[in-house]
Design a protein around this motif. Structure first.
Motif, PDB file in Angstrom:
ATOM      1  N   GLN A  80     -21.353  51.659 -68.788  1.00 26.11           N
ATOM      2  CA  GLN A  80     -22.736  52.130 -68.761  1.00 26.11           C
ATOM      3  C   GLN A  80     -23.705  51.087 -69.311  1.00 26.11           C
ATOM      4  O   GLN A  80     -23.502  50.533 -70.387  1.00 26.11           O
ATOM      5  N   GLY A  81     -24.762  50.818 -68.541  1.00 23.95           N
ATOM      6  CA  GLY A  81     -25.770  49.847 -68.939  1.00 23.95           C
ATOM      7  C   GLY A  81     -25.603  48.499 -68.283  1.00 23.95           C
ATOM      8  O   GLY A  81     -26.524  47.673 -68.313  1.00 23.95           O
ATOM      9  N   LEU A  82     -24.454  48.242 -67.666  1.00 23.70           N
ATOM     10  CA  LEU A  82     -24.211  46.942 -67.047  1.00 23.70           C
ATOM     11  C   LEU A  82     -24.676  46.918 -65.589  1.00 23.70           C
ATOM     12  O   LEU A  82     -24.936  45.856 -65.045  1.00 23.70           O
ATOM     13  N   GLY A  83     -24.782  48.087 -64.969  1.00 23.77           N
ATOM     14  CA  GLY A  83     -25.247  48.157 -63.590  1.00 23.77           C
ATOM     15  C   GLY A  83     -24.139  47.938 -62.573  1.00 23.77           C
ATOM     16  O   GLY A  83     -23.033  47.545 -62.905  1.00 23.77           O
ATOM     17  N   TYR A  84     -24.479  48.233 -61.318  1.00 23.70           N
ATOM     18  CA  TYR A  84     -23.545  48.084 -60.202  1.00 23.70           C
ATOM     19  C   TYR A  84     -22.177  48.698 -60.537  1.00 23.70           C
ATOM     20  O   TYR A  84     -21.160  48.012 -60.621  1.00 23.70           O
ATOM     21  N   PRO A  85     -22.138  50.015 -60.739  1.00 25.65           N
ATOM     22  CA  PRO A  85     -20.907  50.651 -61.233  1.00 25.65           C
ATOM     23  C   PRO A  85     -19.733  50.610 -60.260  1.00 25.65           C
ATOM     24  O   PRO A  85     -18.607  50.860 -60.676  1.00 25.65           O
ATOM     25  N   ARG A  86     -19.988  50.305 -58.989  1.00 24.29           N
ATOM     26  CA  ARG A  86     -18.857  50.144 -58.069  1.00 24.29           C
ATOM     27  C   ARG A  86     -17.919  49.041 -58.547  1.00 24.29           C
ATOM     28  O   ARG A  86     -16.729  49.056 -58.246  1.00 24.29           O
ATOM     29  N   ARG A  87     -18.467  48.091 -59.291  1.00 19.70           N
ATOM     30  CA  ARG A  87     -17.618  47.035 -59.855  1.00 19.70           C
ATOM     31  C   ARG A  87     -16.602  47.629 -60.829  1.00 19.70           C
ATOM     32  O   ARG A  87     -15.445  47.186 -60.878  1.00 19.70           O
ATOM     33  N   ALA A  88     -17.041  48.605 -61.626  1.00 15.01           N
ATOM     34  CA  ALA A  88     -16.131  49.255 -62.573  1.00 15.01           C
ATOM     35  C   ALA A  88     -15.045  50.009 -61.825  1.00 15.01           C
ATOM     36  O   ALA A  88     -13.864  49.970 -62.200  1.00 15.01           O
TER      37      ALA A  88
ATOM     38  N   PRO B 101      -8.807  45.152 -54.916  1.00 11.10           N
ATOM     39  CA  PRO B 101     -10.072  45.828 -54.624  1.00 11.10           C
ATOM     40  C   PRO B 101     -11.273  45.112 -55.230  1.00 11.10           C
ATOM     41  O   PRO B 101     -11.300  44.824 -56.430  1.00 11.10           O
ATOM     42  N   GLY B 102     -12.245  44.794 -54.394  1.00  5.88           N
ATOM     43  CA  GLY B 102     -13.476  44.189 -54.871  1.00  5.88           C
ATOM     44  C   GLY B 102     -13.395  42.716 -55.193  1.00  5.88           C
ATOM     45  O   GLY B 102     -14.373  42.134 -55.667  1.00  5.88           O
ATOM     46  N   VAL B 103     -12.245  42.078 -54.948  1.00  4.15           N
ATOM     47  CA  VAL B 103     -12.085  40.650 -55.239  1.00  4.15           C
ATOM     48  C   VAL B 103     -12.327  39.853 -53.956  1.00  4.15           C
ATOM     49  O   VAL B 103     -11.597  40.000 -52.980  1.00  4.15           O
ATOM     50  N   GLY B 104     -13.356  39.025 -53.968  1.00  5.72           N
ATOM     51  CA  GLY B 104     -13.687  38.193 -52.821  1.00  5.72           C
ATOM     52  C   GLY B 104     -13.294  36.749 -53.046  1.00  5.72           C
ATOM     53  O   GLY B 104     -12.646  36.410 -54.051  1.00  5.72           O
ATOM     54  N   PRO B 105     -13.690  35.860 -52.130  1.00  4.79           N
ATOM     55  CA  PRO B 105     -13.288  34.447 -52.210  1.00  4.79           C
ATOM     56  C   PRO B 105     -13.674  33.766 -53.529  1.00  4.79           C
ATOM     57  O   PRO B 105     -12.878  33.010 -54.085  1.00  4.79           O
ATOM     58  N   TYR B 106     -14.908  34.033 -54.022  1.00  4.48           N
ATOM     59  CA  TYR B 106     -15.292  33.392 -55.271  1.00  4.48           C
ATOM     60  C   TYR B 106     -14.427  33.874 -56.426  1.00  4.48           C
ATOM     61  O   TYR B 106     -13.864  33.066 -57.184  1.00  4.48           O
ATOM     62  N   THR B 107     -14.320  35.184 -56.612  1.00  4.48           N
ATOM     63  CA  THR B 107     -13.599  35.718 -57.761  1.00  4.48           C
ATOM     64  C   THR B 107     -12.135  35.313 -57.734  1.00  4.48           C
ATOM     65  O   THR B 107     -11.555  34.955 -58.777  1.00  4.48           O
ATOM     66  N   ALA B 108     -11.510  35.328 -56.557  1.00  3.43           N
ATOM     67  CA  ALA B 108     -10.105  34.935 -56.454  1.00  3.43           C
ATOM     68  C   ALA B 108      -9.911  33.487 -56.876  1.00  3.43           C
ATOM     69  O   ALA B 108      -8.996  33.165 -57.646  1.00  3.43           O
ATOM     70  N   ARG B 109     -10.774  32.616 -56.407  1.00  2.00           N
ATOM     71  CA  ARG B 109     -10.649  31.193 -56.764  1.00  2.00           C
ATOM     72  C   ARG B 109     -11.015  30.952 -58.221  1.00  2.00           C
ATOM     73  O   ARG B 109     -10.465  30.055 -58.865  1.00  2.00           O
ATOM     74  N   ALA B 110     -11.947  31.753 -58.742  1.00  2.00           N
ATOM     75  CA  ALA B 110     -12.311  31.618 -60.153  1.00  2.00           C
ATOM     76  C   ALA B 110     -11.128  31.935 -61.055  1.00  2.00           C
ATOM     77  O   ALA B 110     -10.895  31.256 -62.061  1.00  2.00           O
ATOM     78  N   VAL B 111     -10.362  32.969 -60.710  1.00  2.00           N
ATOM     79  CA  VAL B 111      -9.170  33.298 -61.499  1.00  2.00           C
ATOM     80  C   VAL B 111      -8.165  32.147 -61.426  1.00  2.00           C
ATOM     81  O   VAL B 111      -7.580  31.750 -62.446  1.00  2.00           O
ATOM     82  N   LEU B 112      -7.969  31.590 -60.242  1.00  2.00           N
ATOM     83  CA  LEU B 112      -7.027  30.474 -60.101  1.00  2.00           C
ATOM     84  C   LEU B 112      -7.495  29.256 -60.897  1.00  2.00           C
ATOM     85  O   LEU B 112      -6.689  28.589 -61.558  1.00  2.00           O
ATOM     86  N   ALA B 113      -8.786  28.963 -60.829  1.00  2.00           N
ATOM     87  CA  ALA B 113      -9.309  27.766 -61.500  1.00  2.00           C
ATOM     88  C   ALA B 113      -9.400  27.934 -63.007  1.00  2.00           C
ATOM     89  O   ALA B 113      -9.029  27.032 -63.770  1.00  2.00           O
ATOM     90  N   PHE B 114      -9.888  29.093 -63.474  1.00  2.00           N
ATOM     91  CA  PHE B 114     -10.206  29.260 -64.882  1.00  2.00           C
ATOM     92  C   PHE B 114      -9.072  29.853 -65.711  1.00  2.00           C
ATOM     93  O   PHE B 114      -9.000  29.616 -66.915  1.00  2.00           O
TER      94      PHE B 114
END
Length: 273
Positions: free
Chosen positions: A74-82, A111-124
């Protein structure tokens, strides 16, 4: 054109101190990246810390109700992310024994993981030599190329600049370059690649090639009076308990039900506990 050496020389002593940059745990990185979608880092930091205190592992998140996850969000917005993060935790527990996978295709299937987020997990998290393309990096790529880029061309360009064995550092530094200098209104006088930036060398002609280029976010729609604001108010009201459906706009409530963020039973609306 981008000279990685110049960018690294500029960025290493100026790297922003963000708490997830001190992490390599893939779940903690994934939570940060999901929260950072469309939300500024300073707003994310306290929520990221409180979320991980409550749900330090995918198993802990999966075992909680979606309602509890939404209350913490709550308060972070875009709750579909949660909702997506909660579903991802359950998927990771069911199919990967509770460990976030280190494979691109497996990450993209979450669910909800796209090209940026997937590569961010691999990189970071896994320190792979893969390139990420967020809105800050996408601006740098388009302007240095001097033209709008398709998603494929932006990714190919980003991949071509990653120094071997330095993927983690490179992605952080070029992201900072976009966030600090290559802003929507750029500070070219301080930029380490200004001399070879096609758009800058050409004298900043209109249109800015970053506008409409793949990965570059546009201006967000006005929040005041928007459906996003109305949806947020409904969810905020339901964090303390169920309410009669008559208390809310029918259209807004129906949308939240369809998004599986609210449940209606016997004429009362509540979070999905």
């Amino acid at each position: 054109m981008i000279d990685p050496g110049q960018v690294l020389a500029w960025g290493l002593p100026r790297m922003r101190d963000l708490p997830w940059r001190r992490e390599r745990d893939p779940w903690r990185i994934l939570v940060a990246e999901v929260m950072l979608q469309q939300t500024q880092a300073d707003r994310v930091i306290p929520k990221w810390e409180s979320f991980l205190a409550a749900y330090p592992t995918p198993a802990a998140c999966a075992s909680a109700s979606l309602g509890d996850v939404l209350r913490l969000w709550q308060g972070l917005g875009y709750p579909r992310r949660a909702r997506n993060l909660h579903s991802t935790a359950a998927h990771v527990v069911e199919y990967f024994d509770g460990a976030v996978p280190d494979d691109l295709d497996a990450l993209l299937a979450l669910p909800g993981v796209g090209p940026y987020t997937a590569r961010a997990v691999l990189a970071f998290a896994f320190e792979r030599d893969v390139a990420v393309v967020d809105t800050n990096i996408a601006r740098v790529l388009a302007r240095t190329a001097g033209e709008r880029l398709t998603p494929k061309r932006a990714q190919v360009a980003a991949d071509s600049f990653v120094p071997l064995g330095d993927g983690w550092t490179w992605n952080q530094v070029i992201m900072d370059l976009g966030a600090v200098l290559c802003r929507p209104t750029p500070r070219c006088g301080e930029c380490p690649v200004a001399a070879t930036c096609a758009w800058r060398v050409a004298g900043h002609p209109d249109p800015d090639p970053a506008i409409g280029s793949a990965g570059v976010s546009g201006k967000q729609a006005r929040f005041d009076g928007s459906d996003r604001q109305a949806r947020g108010r409904v969810l905020a009201a339901l964090t303390v308990g169920s309410r009669p459906v008559e208390d809310f706009d029918e259209r807004i409530l129906t949308g939240l039900v369809l998004d599986r963020l609210v449940v209606v039973t016997n004429g009362r609306a509540c979070l999905p506990d």
